[in-house]
Design a protein around this motif. Structure first.
Motif, PDB file in Angstrom:
ATOM      1  N   ARG A  71      20.248  71.576 -52.072  1.00  0.00           N
ATOM      2  CA  ARG A  71      21.095  70.988 -52.550  1.00  0.00           C
ATOM      3  C   ARG A  71      21.887  71.807 -53.530  1.00  0.00           C
ATOM      4  O   ARG A  71      23.437  71.014 -54.565  1.00  0.00           O
ATOM      5  CB  ARG A  71      20.796  69.294 -52.737  1.00  0.00           C
ATOM      6  CG  ARG A  71      20.438  68.624 -52.053  1.00  0.00           C
ATOM      7  CD  ARG A  71      20.296  67.278 -53.055  1.00  0.00           C
ATOM      8  NE  ARG A  71      19.493  66.017 -51.561  1.00  0.00           N
ATOM      9  CZ  ARG A  71      19.532  65.002 -52.010  1.00  0.00           C
ATOM     10  NH1 ARG A  71      20.010  64.938 -53.220  1.00  0.00           N
ATOM     11  NH2 ARG A  71      19.629  64.089 -50.419  1.00  0.00           N
ATOM     12  N   THR A  72      21.008  71.999 -54.498  1.00  0.00           N
ATOM     13  CA  THR A  72      21.517  73.142 -56.100  1.00  0.00           C
ATOM     14  C   THR A  72      21.400  74.839 -56.069  1.00  0.00           C
ATOM     15  O   THR A  72      21.409  75.058 -57.023  1.00  0.00           O
ATOM     16  CB  THR A  72      20.038  72.737 -56.836  1.00  0.00           C
ATOM     17  OG1 THR A  72      19.303  73.289 -56.511  1.00  0.00           O
ATOM     18  CG2 THR A  72      20.227  71.339 -57.339  1.00  0.00           C
ATOM     19  N   PHE A  73      21.726  74.669 -54.991  1.00  0.00           N
ATOM     20  CA  PHE A  73      21.658  76.881 -54.746  1.00  0.00           C
ATOM     21  C   PHE A  73      22.763  77.335 -55.054  1.00  0.00           C
ATOM     22  O   PHE A  73      23.231  78.680 -55.832  1.00  0.00           O
ATOM     23  CB  PHE A  73      21.510  76.688 -53.487  1.00  0.00           C
ATOM     24  CG  PHE A  73      22.495  77.356 -52.165  1.00  0.00           C
ATOM     25  CD1 PHE A  73      23.750  77.791 -52.303  1.00  0.00           C
ATOM     26  CD2 PHE A  73      23.037  76.069 -51.775  1.00  0.00           C
ATOM     27  CE1 PHE A  73      24.781  78.633 -51.192  1.00  0.00           C
ATOM     28  CE2 PHE A  73      24.192  75.825 -51.238  1.00  0.00           C
ATOM     29  CZ  PHE A  73      24.915  76.907 -50.366  1.00  0.00           C
ATOM     30  N   ASP A  74      23.947  76.624 -54.962  1.00  0.00           N
ATOM     31  CA  ASP A  74      25.577  76.630 -55.882  1.00  0.00           C
ATOM     32  C   ASP A  74      25.576  75.912 -56.916  1.00  0.00           C
ATOM     33  O   ASP A  74      26.812  75.771 -57.586  1.00  0.00           O
ATOM     34  CB  ASP A  74      26.394  76.255 -54.555  1.00  0.00           C
ATOM     35  CG  ASP A  74      26.508  75.498 -54.266  1.00  0.00           C
ATOM     36  OD1 ASP A  74      25.209  74.327 -54.286  1.00  0.00           O
ATOM     37  OD2 ASP A  74      27.580  74.330 -53.285  1.00  0.00           O
ATOM     38  N   GLU A  83      30.313  75.124 -63.673  1.00  0.00           N
ATOM     39  CA  GLU A  83      31.671  74.739 -64.144  1.00  0.00           C
ATOM     40  C   GLU A  83      32.266  75.712 -63.352  1.00  0.00           C
ATOM     41  O   GLU A  83      33.364  76.170 -62.494  1.00  0.00           O
ATOM     42  CB  GLU A  83      32.111  74.456 -64.860  1.00  0.00           C
ATOM     43  CG  GLU A  83      31.320  72.872 -65.417  1.00  0.00           C
ATOM     44  CD  GLU A  83      29.756  73.136 -65.691  1.00  0.00           C
ATOM     45  OE1 GLU A  83      29.249  73.401 -66.521  1.00  0.00           O
ATOM     46  OE2 GLU A  83      29.288  72.340 -65.960  1.00  0.00           O
ATOM     47  N   GLU A  84      32.497  77.551 -63.756  1.00  0.00           N
ATOM     48  CA  GLU A  84      32.342  78.317 -63.466  1.00  0.00           C
ATOM     49  C   GLU A  84      32.282  78.693 -61.842  1.00  0.00           C
ATOM     50  O   GLU A  84      33.282  79.423 -61.381  1.00  0.00           O
ATOM     51  CB  GLU A  84      32.369  79.435 -64.457  1.00  0.00           C
ATOM     52  CG  GLU A  84      32.348  79.793 -65.879  1.00  0.00           C
ATOM     53  CD  GLU A  84      31.322  80.443 -66.865  1.00  0.00           C
ATOM     54  OE1 GLU A  84      31.918  80.844 -67.760  1.00  0.00           O
ATOM     55  OE2 GLU A  84      30.173  81.448 -66.269  1.00  0.00           O
ATOM     56  N   PHE A  85      31.399  79.070 -61.675  1.00  0.00           N
ATOM     57  CA  PHE A  85      30.968  79.135 -59.803  1.00  0.00           C
ATOM     58  C   PHE A  85      32.062  78.192 -59.499  1.00  0.00           C
ATOM     59  O   PHE A  85      32.432  78.836 -58.409  1.00  0.00           O
ATOM     60  CB  PHE A  85      29.435  79.366 -59.628  1.00  0.00           C
ATOM     61  CG  PHE A  85      29.678  79.990 -58.480  1.00  0.00           C
ATOM     62  CD1 PHE A  85      29.716  80.372 -58.903  1.00  0.00           C
ATOM     63  CD2 PHE A  85      29.425  79.208 -57.955  1.00  0.00           C
ATOM     64  CE1 PHE A  85      29.018  81.760 -57.325  1.00  0.00           C
ATOM     65  CE2 PHE A  85      28.813  79.286 -56.182  1.00  0.00           C
ATOM     66  CZ  PHE A  85      28.959  80.945 -56.301  1.00  0.00           C
ATOM     67  N   ALA A  86      31.831  76.921 -59.751  1.00  0.00           N
ATOM     68  CA  ALA A  86      32.687  75.633 -58.946  1.00  0.00           C
ATOM     69  C   ALA A  86      34.347  76.617 -58.976  1.00  0.00           C
ATOM     70  O   ALA A  86      35.152  76.181 -58.054  1.00  0.00           O
ATOM     71  CB  ALA A  86      33.022  74.722 -59.284  1.00  0.00           C
ATOM     72  N   GLU A 125      26.357  86.233 -54.150  1.00  0.00           N
ATOM     73  CA  GLU A 125      25.689  85.768 -56.025  1.00  0.00           C
ATOM     74  C   GLU A 125      25.089  84.343 -55.704  1.00  0.00           C
ATOM     75  O   GLU A 125      24.012  84.789 -56.509  1.00  0.00           O
ATOM     76  CB  GLU A 125      26.950  85.696 -56.197  1.00  0.00           C
ATOM     77  CG  GLU A 125      26.900  85.401 -57.962  1.00  0.00           C
ATOM     78  CD  GLU A 125      28.028  85.365 -58.698  1.00  0.00           C
ATOM     79  OE1 GLU A 125      28.049  84.243 -59.937  1.00  0.00           O
ATOM     80  OE2 GLU A 125      28.782  85.895 -58.520  1.00  0.00           O
ATOM     81  N   CYS A 126      24.835  83.528 -55.465  1.00  0.00           N
ATOM     82  CA  CYS A 126      24.993  82.119 -54.809  1.00  0.00           C
ATOM     83  C   CYS A 126      23.207  82.115 -54.920  1.00  0.00           C
ATOM     84  O   CYS A 126      22.143  81.354 -54.921  1.00  0.00           O
ATOM     85  CB  CYS A 126      25.226  80.694 -54.991  1.00  0.00           C
ATOM     86  SG  CYS A 126      25.485  80.695 -53.160  1.00  0.00           S
ATOM     87  N   VAL A 127      22.991  83.587 -53.601  1.00  0.00           N
ATOM     88  CA  VAL A 127      21.963  83.061 -52.554  1.00  0.00           C
ATOM     89  C   VAL A 127      20.812  83.919 -53.445  1.00  0.00           C
ATOM     90  O   VAL A 127      19.504  83.887 -53.744  1.00  0.00           O
ATOM     91  CB  VAL A 127      22.086  84.136 -51.400  1.00  0.00           C
ATOM     92  CG1 VAL A 127      21.040  84.550 -50.312  1.00  0.00           C
ATOM     93  CG2 VAL A 127      22.544  83.100 -50.105  1.00  0.00           C
ATOM     94  N   GLN A 128      21.848  85.857 -53.901  1.00  0.00           N
ATOM     95  CA  GLN A 128      20.387  86.334 -54.734  1.00  0.00           C
ATOM     96  C   GLN A 128      20.667  86.260 -55.975  1.00  0.00           C
ATOM     97  O   GLN A 128      19.387  87.026 -56.495  1.00  0.00           O
ATOM     98  CB  GLN A 128      21.369  87.660 -53.995  1.00  0.00           C
ATOM     99  CG  GLN A 128      21.545  88.122 -53.063  1.00  0.00           C
ATOM    100  CD  GLN A 128      22.896  89.694 -52.696  1.00  0.00           C
ATOM    101  OE1 GLN A 128      21.392  90.902 -53.156  1.00  0.00           O
ATOM    102  NE2 GLN A 128      23.301  89.498 -52.244  1.00  0.00           N
ATOM    103  N   ARG A 129      21.339  85.305 -56.753  1.00  0.00           N
ATOM    104  CA  ARG A 129      21.176  85.650 -58.481  1.00  0.00           C
ATOM    105  C   ARG A 129      21.129  84.110 -58.422  1.00  0.00           C
ATOM    106  O   ARG A 129      22.034  83.799 -59.526  1.00  0.00           O
ATOM    107  CB  ARG A 129      21.836  85.889 -58.823  1.00  0.00           C
ATOM    108  CG  ARG A 129      21.979  88.400 -58.665  1.00  0.00           C
ATOM    109  CD  ARG A 129      23.062  88.541 -59.755  1.00  0.00           C
ATOM    110  NE  ARG A 129      23.894  88.533 -59.514  1.00  0.00           N
ATOM    111  CZ  ARG A 129      24.795  88.959 -58.773  1.00  0.00           C
ATOM    112  NH1 ARG A 129      24.454  89.809 -57.266  1.00  0.00           N
ATOM    113  NH2 ARG A 129      25.625  88.863 -57.725  1.00  0.00           N
TER     114      ARG A 129
END
Length: 458
Positions: A71-74, A83-86, A125-129
């Motif tokens: 639920r929180t990986f991204d 907020e920036e990633f969204a 990015e969200c999988v590795q970091r």
């Protein structure tokens, strides 16, 4: 006066052969497998990352951590806040999602093909970091606890949970909620989520599936896509803990029981009835047909009696559910409380009588429905990607779909009866969620086994 001749009516011919698309398969140096499906006309690429991290790898006191991680990986990365990633996702036209099952973690990305490179970068990015910020994990934990309360109040969710606890041995992970219990979920912290991701999420055993119209990538789209994936995921390091795969749950010796879960004042009873069934490696081509004929459609045997003839239900459904080694055959749905016992008796009679076989007309109708609707079910890139990625988590190749439908088309009455006989029909675990004061005696007089009443506090 000139009379225009009536054109001849065209003959309706059987549909031609159909097969599931075959991917181009390559592998990165770090172990990540890439399956590329070029699907002309599908200009939104569907990307699925099938990661073989399973609930059985959770610590007993932290069960539900995989669901919270999903639920929180991204929700933010080491480079960007949530907020920036969204905002980056929105600008690129990227939709990200995730889900979990006993077979693993599925991350999905949908993005216009012309922005596929950017979509892969953001997914990487969200999988590795990933950041798994404390506040986002806290929010997800509170949401999960609220969901558990809702599941307790929902009769179908409660029936599924009680069935698992009754059917599987207490030591099996399958006997407990996949999303964790209130006690274990409350124990999950953001550092624990970050550590679980670090140890279990990596390229080893992971399969990426990409489906879409990739012609814009050049003359060799599979090669070009491989290079894009290499650029985004090539630095992904293997996870410290090797994948174990889904574990086969074990049936309890005393699973052949009737459990009535008390829901005082309920005017309906939720039924969940099941027995051992096959997995996908046991002639699976017969089982979608069997589901359809027995209780998979409004015209199936179950509804013909309990809905159309008796009027006891809006609809009951049966399904064969594959698991890691073996599976389940289940029937579920709601009936009027005042006819709960009779409904359970009729349902069991229908399921057991099916062991005597099916008529030629039934076999033909079931085979035609399952096999001839397949091209429409797999007409989109996301359907192809979903199926291929799901199979990857079960360690099955994409050609399994074609082989399964070939088997379906060749089914005979004898083969269908033999397949149904492989399910443990007759050794039932029966769960009824309803007003125990009204329904317990109704099911007790059936003589189908011991009846246990579980009150809401249990």
């Amino acid at each position: 006066m000139t009379v225009t001749p009536t054109p001849a009516r065209p003959e309706v011919a059987p549909p031609g052969p159909w097969s599931f698309p075959e991917p181009t398969t390559t592998r990165l140096a770090n172990g990540l497998t890439l399956q590329t499906f070029h699907t002309p006309g599908q200009y939104v690429a569907s990307v699925r990352l099938a990661v073989p991290v399973v609930p059985a790898q959770e610590a007993r006191e932290l069960e539900g951590i995989l669901a919270l991680m999903s639920r929180t990986f991204d929700e933010g990365t080491e480079d960007h806040s949530a907020e920036e990633f969204a905002e980056l996702l929105e600008r690129a036209g990227v939709a990200l999602g995730s889900s979990t099952s006993e077979f693993g973690l599925m991350l999905d990305l949908d993005v216009p093909v012309r922005r596929l490179d950017r979509g892969l970068e953001l997914l990487a990015e969200c999988v590795q970091r990933p950041a798994y910020p404390d506040d986002e994990v806290d929010r997800a934990r509170r949401k999960r606890l609220a969901d558990i309360e809702q599941e307790n109040a929902d009769p179908r969710s409660r029936a599924v949970r009680e069935f698992a606890a009754t059917f599987y041995t207490p030591g099996s992970r399958a006997s407990r909620p996949s999303g964790g219990s209130p006690e274990t979920v409350r124990s999950i912290t953001a550092p624990a989520v970050r550590d679980f991701h670090r140890r279990h999420v990596g390229p080893t055993g992971t399969v990426m599936v990409v489906a879409g119209d990739l012609s814009s990538l050049g003359a060799e789209p599979a090669r070009a896509l491989h290079d894009l994936v290499e650029g985004a995921f090539g630095a992904w390091r293997p996870q410290p803990v090797a994948p174990t795969g889904a574990q086969a749950p074990a049936r309890r010796e005393d699973a052949g029981r009737i459990v009535v879960v008390d829901r005082p004042g309920s005017v309906q009873s939720e039924l969940y009835i099941g027995c051992l069934g096959p997995d996908r490696r046991n002639g699976w081509g017969a089982y979608p047909v069997l589901s359809f004929l027995v209780g998979g459609a409004p015209q199936a045997r179950v509804d013909a009696v309990l809905r159309e003839d008796k009027g006891y239900t809006y609809g009951l459904r049966t399904a064969f559910v594959p698991r890691a080694d073996g599976g389940l055959f289940v029937a579920s749905g709601s009936v009027r409380a005042d006819v709960t016992g009779e409904s359970v008796g009729l349902l069991l009679d229908i399921l057991e009588k099916a062991r005597e076989g099916f008529t030629p007309a039934e076999v033909r109708a079931g085979v035609d429905f399952v096999s001839q609707t397949a091209p429409a079910r797999y007409a989109t890139a996301d359907a192809v990607a979903d199926e291929a990625a799901g199979l990857a988590l079960e360690k099955l190749p994409p050609r399994w779909v074609t082989e399964m439908f070939d088997e379906t088309r060749s089914l005979t009455r004898e083969a269908l009866a033999e397949a149904y006989a492989r399910a443990d029909v007759g050794r039932w675990t029966i769960v009824v969620v309803g007003d125990a004061d009204q329904v317990a005696d109704q099911v007790r007089v059936l003589g189908r086994g011991d009846v246990e009443v579980r009150r809401r506090s249990s």
